[in-house]
Design a protein around this motif. Sequence first.
Motif, PDB file in Angstrom:
ATOM      1  N   VAL A 212       0.676  -1.289   0.175  1.00 51.22           N
ATOM      2  CA  VAL A 212      -0.112  -0.046   0.117  1.00 51.22           C
ATOM      3  C   VAL A 212       0.834   1.355   0.062  1.00 51.22           C
ATOM      4  O   VAL A 212       1.906   1.198   0.424  1.00 51.22           O
ATOM      5  N   MET A 213       0.361   2.277  -0.420  1.00 52.32           N
ATOM      6  CA  MET A 213       0.810   3.667  -0.402  1.00 52.32           C
ATOM      7  C   MET A 213      -0.149   4.377   0.572  1.00 52.32           C
ATOM      8  O   MET A 213      -1.451   4.452   0.109  1.00 52.32           O
ATOM      9  N   ILE A 214       0.340   5.127   1.447  1.00 50.33           N
ATOM     10  CA  ILE A 214      -0.479   5.721   2.556  1.00 50.33           C
ATOM     11  C   ILE A 214      -0.034   6.996   2.475  1.00 50.33           C
ATOM     12  O   ILE A 214       0.992   7.508   2.541  1.00 50.33           O
ATOM     13  N   GLU A 215      -1.308   8.015   2.372  1.00 53.84           N
ATOM     14  CA  GLU A 215      -0.945   9.438   2.326  1.00 53.84           C
ATOM     15  C   GLU A 215      -1.550  10.138   3.574  1.00 53.84           C
ATOM     16  O   GLU A 215      -2.940   9.747   3.829  1.00 53.84           O
ATOM     17  N   ILE A 216      -0.793  10.781   4.405  1.00 59.49           N
ATOM     18  CA  ILE A 216      -1.681  11.431   5.682  1.00 59.49           C
ATOM     19  C   ILE A 216      -1.486  13.028   5.260  1.00 59.49           C
ATOM     20  O   ILE A 216      -0.401  13.341   5.075  1.00 59.49           O
ATOM     21  N   ARG A 217      -2.644  13.571   5.514  1.00 57.46           N
ATOM     22  CA  ARG A 217      -2.580  15.155   5.226  1.00 57.46           C
ATOM     23  C   ARG A 217      -3.475  15.755   6.572  1.00 57.46           C
ATOM     24  O   ARG A 217      -4.130  15.360   7.080  1.00 57.46           O
ATOM     25  N   SER A 218      -2.776  16.984   6.908  1.00 56.54           N
ATOM     26  CA  SER A 218      -3.233  17.563   7.842  1.00 56.54           C
ATOM     27  C   SER A 218      -4.585  18.245   7.512  1.00 56.54           C
ATOM     28  O   SER A 218      -4.554  18.688   6.241  1.00 56.54           O
ATOM     29  N   GLY A 219      -5.519  18.309   8.318  1.00 56.48           N
ATOM     30  CA  GLY A 219      -6.635  18.844   8.141  1.00 56.48           C
ATOM     31  C   GLY A 219      -7.025  20.240   8.776  1.00 56.48           C
ATOM     32  O   GLY A 219      -6.249  20.865   9.012  1.00 56.48           O
ATOM     33  N   ALA A 220      -8.270  20.246   9.636  1.00 50.17           N
ATOM     34  CA  ALA A 220      -8.632  21.437  10.171  1.00 50.17           C
ATOM     35  C   ALA A 220      -7.828  21.387  11.460  1.00 50.17           C
ATOM     36  O   ALA A 220      -7.631  20.400  12.098  1.00 50.17           O
ATOM     37  N   GLY A 221      -7.335  22.674  11.796  1.00 53.85           N
ATOM     38  CA  GLY A 221      -6.566  22.617  13.069  1.00 53.85           C
ATOM     39  C   GLY A 221      -5.289  23.416  12.996  1.00 53.85           C
ATOM     40  O   GLY A 221      -4.554  23.508  13.993  1.00 53.85           O
ATOM     41  N   GLY A 222      -4.838  23.766  11.663  1.00 51.30           N
ATOM     42  CA  GLY A 222      -3.682  24.375  11.683  1.00 51.30           C
ATOM     43  C   GLY A 222      -2.344  23.531  11.923  1.00 51.30           C
ATOM     44  O   GLY A 222      -2.298  22.159  11.477  1.00 51.30           O
ATOM     45  N   GLU A 223      -1.632  24.326  12.823  1.00 51.90           N
ATOM     46  CA  GLU A 223      -0.194  23.546  13.322  1.00 51.90           C
ATOM     47  C   GLU A 223      -0.516  22.221  14.227  1.00 51.90           C
ATOM     48  O   GLU A 223       0.121  21.128  13.904  1.00 51.90           O
TER      49      GLU A 223
ATOM     50  N   THR B 197     -10.168  20.666  19.028  1.00 52.53           N
ATOM     51  CA  THR B 197     -10.352  19.359  18.001  1.00 52.53           C
ATOM     52  C   THR B 197      -9.635  19.733  16.761  1.00 52.53           C
ATOM     53  O   THR B 197      -9.816  20.808  15.964  1.00 52.53           O
ATOM     54  N   SER B 198      -8.746  18.700  15.982  1.00 51.49           N
ATOM     55  CA  SER B 198      -8.264  18.957  14.904  1.00 51.49           C
ATOM     56  C   SER B 198      -8.389  17.680  14.004  1.00 51.49           C
ATOM     57  O   SER B 198      -8.959  16.497  14.661  1.00 51.49           O
ATOM     58  N   THR B 199      -7.940  17.792  12.804  1.00 56.19           N
ATOM     59  CA  THR B 199      -8.346  16.576  12.012  1.00 56.19           C
ATOM     60  C   THR B 199      -7.089  16.202  11.001  1.00 56.19           C
ATOM     61  O   THR B 199      -6.378  17.266  10.746  1.00 56.19           O
TER      62      THR B 199
END
Length: 356
Positions: A110-121, A197-199
């Motif tokens: 698998v190739m896994i991509e993790i991206r920061s969402g809501a919540g800035g730093e 709360t961040s995502t």
Amino acid sequence: MLDKLKDAEGRYMTIEGELARPDLFADPERYTSLMKEYKSLTPVIEAYRAYRRAVSDKEEAELLLSKSADSELKELASEELKDAKARMEALSEELKLLLLPRDPNDDKNVMIEIRSGAGGEEAALFAAVLYRMYSMYAQTCGYKLSLMNANETELGGFKEVTFMVEGDGVYSRFKFESGVHRVQRVPETESQGRIQTSTATVAVLPEAEDIEVEINPADLIIESCKSSGAGGQHINKTESAVRLTHKPSGIVIECQEERSQFKNRDKALKMLKTKLYDIKMTEQNERIASDRKSQVGTGDRSERIRTYNYPQGRVTDHRIGLTLYSLESFLNGNIGGMIDALITADTAEKLKASED
């Protein structure tokens, strides 16, 4: 079911004959394909043959009970009949599960991509936590993890991180991780002690094989550039990073983890093939989605699938309603129990659908 199993055994024996041919090794692609099919059929055929032995034992015990006048023999036959029936029942249930439609991608890397969402730093820092969690789980399972691209922040988080995980049955274990992951905690930068709360979003893509995705070289724009990031000795010194643009789809891939431009180019091509394959599979899944909507395994990346609550030390998977009060251990890579529960729920859903 028995007709399906008889046909499967016939196919299994045919493959055995093919694999015994000396000239097969001259065709590595054919050999690999047959071995993969043989491996997938083996547990089914072993269970089927065990079921037939149980049926034979049951019939012999029944015959002995009906014809023997010896009380001791009848007692032994009665015990054998009870045991054979129990084995038949257990093997019948096992065969039902083994005959369920299998995800053809389950054995793939698998190739896994993790991206920061809501919540800035704070979201970027959470993305780094998830990357660490998956890295530790992969290590526990004996999988090989290769970092492909990372866009780091000054505080050590990730705006985006992409990595490959290789091993036996990797996709079958990671595929339920696709979706929105939510964290509730007090950020280190929060002086008032308020919970934020961040995502972060996780995308798990099965690796595409060369025969599955064809790319026309004329459709590619390949550029070399300097590596970027939060720092490091190699950053911004040589043009080893590669930016690859696929004109028909508009997909842009960047790879900068290797010092060699050629290695980065190869990795970027692998990432592109995997993304194009994912698009192809998504379109196919959307066409058949109306047939069965499973509560897990949909891979919908817009769906919030899990919440990590630091103050209460708990992690909750919203798809199956499972809450574990072992957040620290979970974030240290002990996620196998949650994955097992998701697989069990998905299997039960498939079994229910097959019986309807």
